[in-house]
Design a protein around this motif. Structure first.
Motif, PDB file in Angstrom:
ATOM      1  N   GLU A 182       1.017   7.703 -10.893  1.00  0.00           N
ATOM      2  CA  GLU A 182      -0.217   8.435 -10.597  1.00  0.00           C
ATOM      3  C   GLU A 182      -1.174   7.581  -9.769  1.00  0.00           C
ATOM      4  OE1 GLU A 182      -0.761  11.183 -14.557  1.00  0.00           O
ATOM      5  OE2 GLU A 182      -1.180   9.050 -14.730  1.00  0.00           O
ATOM      6  N   THR A 183      -1.251   6.309 -10.113  1.00  0.00           N
ATOM      7  CA  THR A 183      -2.141   5.403  -9.385  1.00  0.00           C
ATOM      8  C   THR A 183      -1.718   5.275  -7.935  1.00  0.00           C
ATOM      9  OG1 THR A 183      -2.695   4.144 -11.376  1.00  0.00           O
ATOM     10  CG2 THR A 183      -2.988   3.037  -9.269  1.00  0.00           C
ATOM     11  N   ILE A 184      -0.423   5.063  -7.706  1.00  0.00           N
ATOM     12  CA  ILE A 184       0.077   4.941  -6.328  1.00  0.00           C
ATOM     13  C   ILE A 184      -0.186   6.218  -5.552  1.00  0.00           C
ATOM     14  CG2 ILE A 184       2.169   4.706  -4.918  1.00  0.00           C
ATOM     15  CD1 ILE A 184       3.278   2.901  -7.169  1.00  0.00           C
ATOM     16  N   SER A 185       0.119   7.348  -6.168  1.00  0.00           N
ATOM     17  CA  SER A 185      -0.058   8.631  -5.494  1.00  0.00           C
ATOM     18  C   SER A 185      -1.524   8.863  -5.135  1.00  0.00           C
ATOM     19  CB  SER A 185       0.463   9.762  -6.379  1.00  0.00           C
ATOM     20  OG  SER A 185       0.278  11.019  -5.764  1.00  0.00           O
ATOM     21  N   TYR A 186      -2.425   8.641  -6.074  1.00  0.00           N
ATOM     22  CA  TYR A 186      -3.853   8.869  -5.831  1.00  0.00           C
ATOM     23  C   TYR A 186      -4.383   7.904  -4.773  1.00  0.00           C
ATOM     24  CZ  TYR A 186      -8.667  10.195  -6.960  1.00  0.00           C
ATOM     25  OH  TYR A 186      -9.962  10.664  -6.891  1.00  0.00           O
ATOM     26  N   LEU A 187      -4.018   6.631  -4.895  1.00  0.00           N
ATOM     27  CA  LEU A 187      -4.481   5.635  -3.935  1.00  0.00           C
ATOM     28  C   LEU A 187      -4.031   5.969  -2.515  1.00  0.00           C
ATOM     29  CD1 LEU A 187      -5.970   2.896  -3.609  1.00  0.00           C
ATOM     30  CD2 LEU A 187      -3.776   1.772  -4.073  1.00  0.00           C
ATOM     31  N   SER A 188      -2.834   6.549  -2.400  1.00  0.00           N
ATOM     32  CA  SER A 188      -2.294   6.870  -1.078  1.00  0.00           C
ATOM     33  C   SER A 188      -2.998   8.056  -0.419  1.00  0.00           C
ATOM     34  CB  SER A 188      -0.790   7.149  -1.165  1.00  0.00           C
ATOM     35  OG  SER A 188      -0.529   8.415  -1.750  1.00  0.00           O
ATOM     36  N   THR A 189      -3.850   8.755  -1.189  1.00  0.00           N
ATOM     37  CA  THR A 189      -4.676   9.799  -0.568  1.00  0.00           C
ATOM     38  C   THR A 189      -5.941   9.204   0.034  1.00  0.00           C
ATOM     39  OG1 THR A 189      -5.993  10.339  -2.552  1.00  0.00           O
ATOM     40  CG2 THR A 189      -3.855  11.454  -2.294  1.00  0.00           C
ATOM     41  N   LEU A 190      -6.260   7.974  -0.331  1.00  0.00           N
ATOM     42  CA  LEU A 190      -7.461   7.305   0.158  1.00  0.00           C
ATOM     43  C   LEU A 190      -7.167   6.298   1.253  1.00  0.00           C
ATOM     44  CD1 LEU A 190      -9.071   6.591  -3.331  1.00  0.00           C
ATOM     45  CD2 LEU A 190      -9.624   8.467  -1.781  1.00  0.00           C
ATOM     46  N   PHE A 191      -5.983   5.685   1.194  1.00  0.00           N
ATOM     47  CA  PHE A 191      -5.561   4.669   2.150  1.00  0.00           C
ATOM     48  C   PHE A 191      -4.111   4.922   2.531  1.00  0.00           C
ATOM     49  CE2 PHE A 191      -8.681   2.699  -0.659  1.00  0.00           C
ATOM     50  CZ  PHE A 191      -9.569   2.108   0.227  1.00  0.00           C
ATOM     51  N   THR A 192      -3.727   4.507   3.722  1.00  0.00           N
ATOM     52  CA  THR A 192      -2.317   4.477   4.083  1.00  0.00           C
ATOM     53  C   THR A 192      -1.750   3.169   3.552  1.00  0.00           C
ATOM     54  OG1 THR A 192      -2.662   5.803   6.075  1.00  0.00           O
ATOM     55  CG2 THR A 192      -0.627   4.523   5.954  1.00  0.00           C
ATOM     56  N   LEU A 193      -0.970   3.262   2.495  1.00  0.00           N
ATOM     57  CA  LEU A 193      -0.426   2.070   1.858  1.00  0.00           C
ATOM     58  C   LEU A 193       0.639   1.434   2.738  1.00  0.00           C
ATOM     59  CD1 LEU A 193      -0.210   3.374  -1.821  1.00  0.00           C
ATOM     60  CD2 LEU A 193      -2.075   2.136  -0.697  1.00  0.00           C
ATOM     61  N   GLN A 194       0.794   0.122   2.581  1.00  0.00           N
ATOM     62  CA  GLN A 194       1.722  -0.639   3.411  1.00  0.00           C
ATOM     63  C   GLN A 194       2.634  -1.505   2.554  1.00  0.00           C
ATOM     64  OE1 GLN A 194       1.926  -0.246   6.624  1.00  0.00           O
ATOM     65  NE2 GLN A 194       0.046   0.923   7.008  1.00  0.00           N
ATOM     66  N   PRO A 195       3.830  -1.833   3.053  1.00  0.00           N
ATOM     67  CA  PRO A 195       4.641  -2.843   2.362  1.00  0.00           C
ATOM     68  C   PRO A 195       3.833  -4.140   2.257  1.00  0.00           C
ATOM     69  CG  PRO A 195       5.888  -1.785   4.123  1.00  0.00           C
ATOM     70  CD  PRO A 195       4.466  -1.341   4.296  1.00  0.00           C
ATOM     71  N   GLY A 196       3.867  -4.747   1.099  1.00  0.00           N
ATOM     72  CA  GLY A 196       3.094  -5.962   0.892  1.00  0.00           C
ATOM     73  C   GLY A 196       1.799  -5.733   0.148  1.00  0.00           C
ATOM     74  N   ASP A 197       1.418  -4.477  -0.088  1.00  0.00           N
ATOM     75  CA  ASP A 197       0.223  -4.199  -0.872  1.00  0.00           C
ATOM     76  C   ASP A 197       0.461  -4.534  -2.350  1.00  0.00           C
ATOM     77  OD1 ASP A 197      -1.235  -3.342   1.303  1.00  0.00           O
ATOM     78  OD2 ASP A 197      -0.922  -1.208   0.905  1.00  0.00           O
ATOM     79  N   LEU A 198      -0.568  -5.073  -2.999  1.00  0.00           N
ATOM     80  CA  LEU A 198      -0.557  -5.318  -4.437  1.00  0.00           C
ATOM     81  C   LEU A 198      -1.570  -4.393  -5.094  1.00  0.00           C
ATOM     82  CD1 LEU A 198      -0.643  -9.242  -4.598  1.00  0.00           C
ATOM     83  CD2 LEU A 198       1.374  -7.759  -4.658  1.00  0.00           C
ATOM     84  N   ILE A 199      -1.237  -3.898  -6.287  1.00  0.00           N
ATOM     85  CA  ILE A 199      -2.165  -3.086  -7.061  1.00  0.00           C
ATOM     86  C   ILE A 199      -2.325  -3.730  -8.436  1.00  0.00           C
ATOM     87  CG2 ILE A 199      -2.687  -0.817  -8.017  1.00  0.00           C
ATOM     88  CD1 ILE A 199      -0.750   0.375  -5.943  1.00  0.00           C
ATOM     89  N   PHE A 200      -3.528  -4.242  -8.721  1.00  0.00           N
ATOM     90  CA  PHE A 200      -3.872  -4.713 -10.062  1.00  0.00           C
ATOM     91  C   PHE A 200      -4.237  -3.473 -10.875  1.00  0.00           C
ATOM     92  CE2 PHE A 200      -3.738  -8.646  -7.981  1.00  0.00           C
ATOM     93  CZ  PHE A 200      -4.024  -9.714  -8.813  1.00  0.00           C
ATOM     94  N   THR A 201      -3.525  -3.219 -11.967  1.00  0.00           N
ATOM     95  CA  THR A 201      -3.551  -1.900 -12.593  1.00  0.00           C
ATOM     96  C   THR A 201      -4.602  -1.718 -13.678  1.00  0.00           C
ATOM     97  OG1 THR A 201      -1.800  -2.615 -14.115  1.00  0.00           O
ATOM     98  CG2 THR A 201      -1.114  -1.468 -12.106  1.00  0.00           C
TER      99      THR A 201
END
Length: 231
Positions: A182-201
Motif C-alpha cells: 500500500e505504501t509503495i502504491s500510494y507513494l507512486s501516485t505522488l512521485f515517479t519512483l526509481q530503482p535505488g529508492d529507499l522507503i523507511f516504513t
C-alpha cells in the motif's frame, strides 16, 4: 561524461552493501513514512486511526552505513532514535498497482530515522517543513540490504531497539498501519519512483533521546541488525 566536463569533482554516489553479493546498491532517494504505527502516533499526540499516509524525505548522502558512528548533530539538544524497516526498490514506476507493488522491491534493510526532535517541534508549531529536523548529515544509519529473493517479503517480525543494553522500542511489522504494498502504491501516485529508492516504513512506540557515548543496537527479525555509537 568525462570528469573534466565538471566545474569540480562530483561527489561519490551513495551506496549500500548487499548481503551475499559484491555488487553495491546505488541509492537514488530516501522516502520516510510518518506515524505508520498506531502506538507511535498516540505517543506523538495524534489520532491512531487509518488516515492517508504522509511522507518526508532525507537526502541520499544522509546515509550512515553499518559499522560507522553517528555524530551528534549541531543546533539541537534533543536527538531521537526511530527504528524502522527499510524497503529498497529495484524497479520504479508511477501509479503502481497495489497488487503488483512487491514486484518492485529488491530487498529489505533496517535503519534509524534520527530526528532533531526540538527542531521538529518548532517546525510543527510554525507550520514549516521538517527538513532541518530530519535531513541533516548522518541522519539515516542503515544496514546492508537483504535481497527479497532470499527472504521473500516479510509481513511480520519484531522491530526492536536497545540503548546501552536497555530495550527502548519493540513492535512488529504486522502492526504497520499502511503495509508495504500500500505504501509503495500510494507513494507512486505522488512521485515517479526509481530503482535505488529507499522507503523507511515507520517506527513503533518508544522513541527517545540519545546522548554522546550512547550505543544504539536494533533490528528487524528476519532482516538484519544495526549498531551505531553516538559520538
Amino acid at each position: 561524461m568525462q570528469k573534466d566536463q565538471f566545474v569540480f569533482d562530483p561527489l561519490p554516489q551513495p551506496v549500500l552493501q548487499v548481503v551475499g553479493s559484491e555488487k553495491l546498491f546505488p541509492v537514488h532517494r530516501i522516502y520516510c513514512v510518518g506515524r505508520n504505527y498506531a502506538d507511535h502516533a498516540i505517543e506523538m499526540g495524534h489520532d491512531p486511526n487509518r488516515e492517508p499516509p504522509f511522507f518526508f524525505q532525507k537526502n541520499p548522502d544522509c546515509l550512515v552505513t553499518e559499522g560507522q558512528d553517528f555524530p551528534y548533530p549541531s543546533a539541537t539538544n534533543d536527538v531521537h532514535f526511530e527504528m524502522e524497516m527499510v524497503v529498497a526498490l529495484g524497479k520504479g514506476g508511477a501509479d503502481i498497482n497495489v497488487d503488483r507493488a512487491l514486484e518492485h522491491v529488491f530487498g529489505y534493510a533496517v535503519g534509524l530515522d534520527m530526528t532533531r526532535r526540538d527542531l521538529q517541534g518548532e517546525a510543527k508549531k510554525l507550520g514549516r517543513p521538517w527538513e532541518v529536523a530530519k535531513a541533516f548529515e548522518a541522519s539515516a544509519p542503515c544496514s546492508a540490504i537483504l535481497p527479497a529473493s532470499s527472504i521473500g517479503h516479510p509481513a511480520k517480525g519484531a522491530v526492536w531497539l536497545t540503548v546501552n543494553g536497555t530495550e527502548r522500542q519493540r513492535g512488529d511489522l504486522d502492526q504497520l498501519i499502511w503495509k508495504v504494498p500500500e505504501t509503495i502504491s500510494y507513494l507512486s501516485t505522488l512521485f515517479t519512483l526509481q530503482p535505488g529508492d529507499l522507503i523507511f516504513t515507520g517506527t513503533p512506540a518508544g522513541v527517545g533521546a540519545v546522548l554522546r557515548g550512547d550505543e544504539m543496537f536494533g533490528g528487524v527479525d528476519g532482516i538484519g541488525e544495526i549498531r551505531a555509537r553516538v559520538v
